[in-house]
Scaffold this motif. Sequence first.
Motif, PDB file in Angstrom:
ATOM      1  N   TYR A  30       0.829  -1.209   0.000  1.00  0.00           N
ATOM      2  CA  TYR A  30       0.000   0.000   0.000  1.00  0.00           C
ATOM      3  C   TYR A  30       0.862   1.257   0.000  1.00  0.00           C
ATOM      4  O   TYR A  30       1.734   1.419   0.847  1.00  0.00           O
ATOM      5  CB  TYR A  30      -0.947  -0.032   1.205  1.00  0.00           C
ATOM      6  CG  TYR A  30      -1.763  -1.304   1.217  1.00  0.00           C
ATOM      7  CD1 TYR A  30      -2.858  -1.448   0.373  1.00  0.00           C
ATOM      8  CD2 TYR A  30      -1.406  -2.380   2.017  1.00  0.00           C
ATOM      9  CE1 TYR A  30      -3.586  -2.627   0.342  1.00  0.00           C
ATOM     10  CE2 TYR A  30      -2.132  -3.564   1.993  1.00  0.00           C
ATOM     11  CZ  TYR A  30      -3.220  -3.679   1.155  1.00  0.00           C
ATOM     12  OH  TYR A  30      -3.934  -4.848   1.124  1.00  0.00           O
ATOM     13  N   LEU A  31       0.596   2.157  -0.946  1.00  0.00           N
ATOM     14  CA  LEU A  31       1.484   3.298  -1.181  1.00  0.00           C
ATOM     15  C   LEU A  31       0.873   4.666  -0.899  1.00  0.00           C
ATOM     16  O   LEU A  31       1.575   5.669  -1.014  1.00  0.00           O
ATOM     17  CB  LEU A  31       1.964   3.277  -2.641  1.00  0.00           C
ATOM     18  CG  LEU A  31       2.676   2.014  -3.115  1.00  0.00           C
ATOM     19  CD1 LEU A  31       3.083   2.172  -4.577  1.00  0.00           C
ATOM     20  CD2 LEU A  31       3.871   1.681  -2.245  1.00  0.00           C
ATOM     21  N   SER A  32      -0.387   4.741  -0.548  1.00  0.00           N
ATOM     22  CA  SER A  32      -0.989   6.064  -0.347  1.00  0.00           C
ATOM     23  C   SER A  32      -0.284   6.790   0.801  1.00  0.00           C
ATOM     24  O   SER A  32       0.182   6.160   1.756  1.00  0.00           O
ATOM     25  CB  SER A  32      -2.480   5.945  -0.039  1.00  0.00           C
ATOM     26  OG  SER A  32      -2.673   5.464   1.280  1.00  0.00           O
ATOM     27  N   PRO A  33      -0.193   8.108   0.716  1.00  0.00           N
ATOM     28  CA  PRO A  33       0.464   8.863   1.792  1.00  0.00           C
ATOM     29  C   PRO A  33      -0.163   8.618   3.166  1.00  0.00           C
ATOM     30  O   PRO A  33       0.551   8.516   4.161  1.00  0.00           O
ATOM     31  CB  PRO A  33       0.292  10.326   1.359  1.00  0.00           C
ATOM     32  CG  PRO A  33       0.165  10.263  -0.130  1.00  0.00           C
ATOM     33  CD  PRO A  33      -0.577   8.975  -0.408  1.00  0.00           C
ATOM     34  N   PHE A  34      -1.488   8.495   3.217  1.00  0.00           N
ATOM     35  CA  PHE A  34      -2.138   8.266   4.507  1.00  0.00           C
ATOM     36  C   PHE A  34      -1.753   6.901   5.068  1.00  0.00           C
ATOM     37  O   PHE A  34      -1.412   6.772   6.244  1.00  0.00           O
ATOM     38  CB  PHE A  34      -3.658   8.404   4.395  1.00  0.00           C
ATOM     39  CG  PHE A  34      -4.354   8.282   5.722  1.00  0.00           C
ATOM     40  CD1 PHE A  34      -4.208   9.256   6.691  1.00  0.00           C
ATOM     41  CD2 PHE A  34      -5.145   7.181   6.007  1.00  0.00           C
ATOM     42  CE1 PHE A  34      -4.836   9.139   7.927  1.00  0.00           C
ATOM     43  CE2 PHE A  34      -5.779   7.053   7.232  1.00  0.00           C
ATOM     44  CZ  PHE A  34      -5.625   8.036   8.197  1.00  0.00           C
TER      45      PHE A  34
END
Length: 150
Positions: A30-34
């Motif tokens: 998972y790469l999303s900033p959040f």
Amino acid sequence: MKRLCIIPCGKKKIWDVQPDAGPVRAEDAYLSPFHQACERYAKTFFDEWVILSAKHGFLRPDDLVSGNYDVTFGTGHPEIMTADELRRQFHEKGFSDIEELVMLGGKKYRSVLNAVIGEHQHISWPLSSYKGIGYMLQALNRAVEEKHEL
């Protein structure tokens, strides 16, 4: 007291930038900033943490995720894990014995987790007072930087 941090997965995944990546460990998927901020927070303050995925349920960091998907709680998608499946998995992975749970997600996770946790378990939502993902990101990053748990 044993504690468990539960973090949300995220829409952006490794296969969005590396389509041929194949199966990867959940902590690398998972790469999303959040998600990344939640993961840094969990690694900083907790000995044990998991990722909650609508498709895969509770993923330990080294559990394998086989490929890309787009399944979100609350959408009615047919691949969303049911409350019964999540409860079974939660118990099988030994999380039902943990008294203190911390969820770094928003409102959509409340009904999901409330249907899973036992009566003896306490769950806290340290990001619930923040009015948007930008503020949540700032709080998580500041907490890690200052080594001060939310």
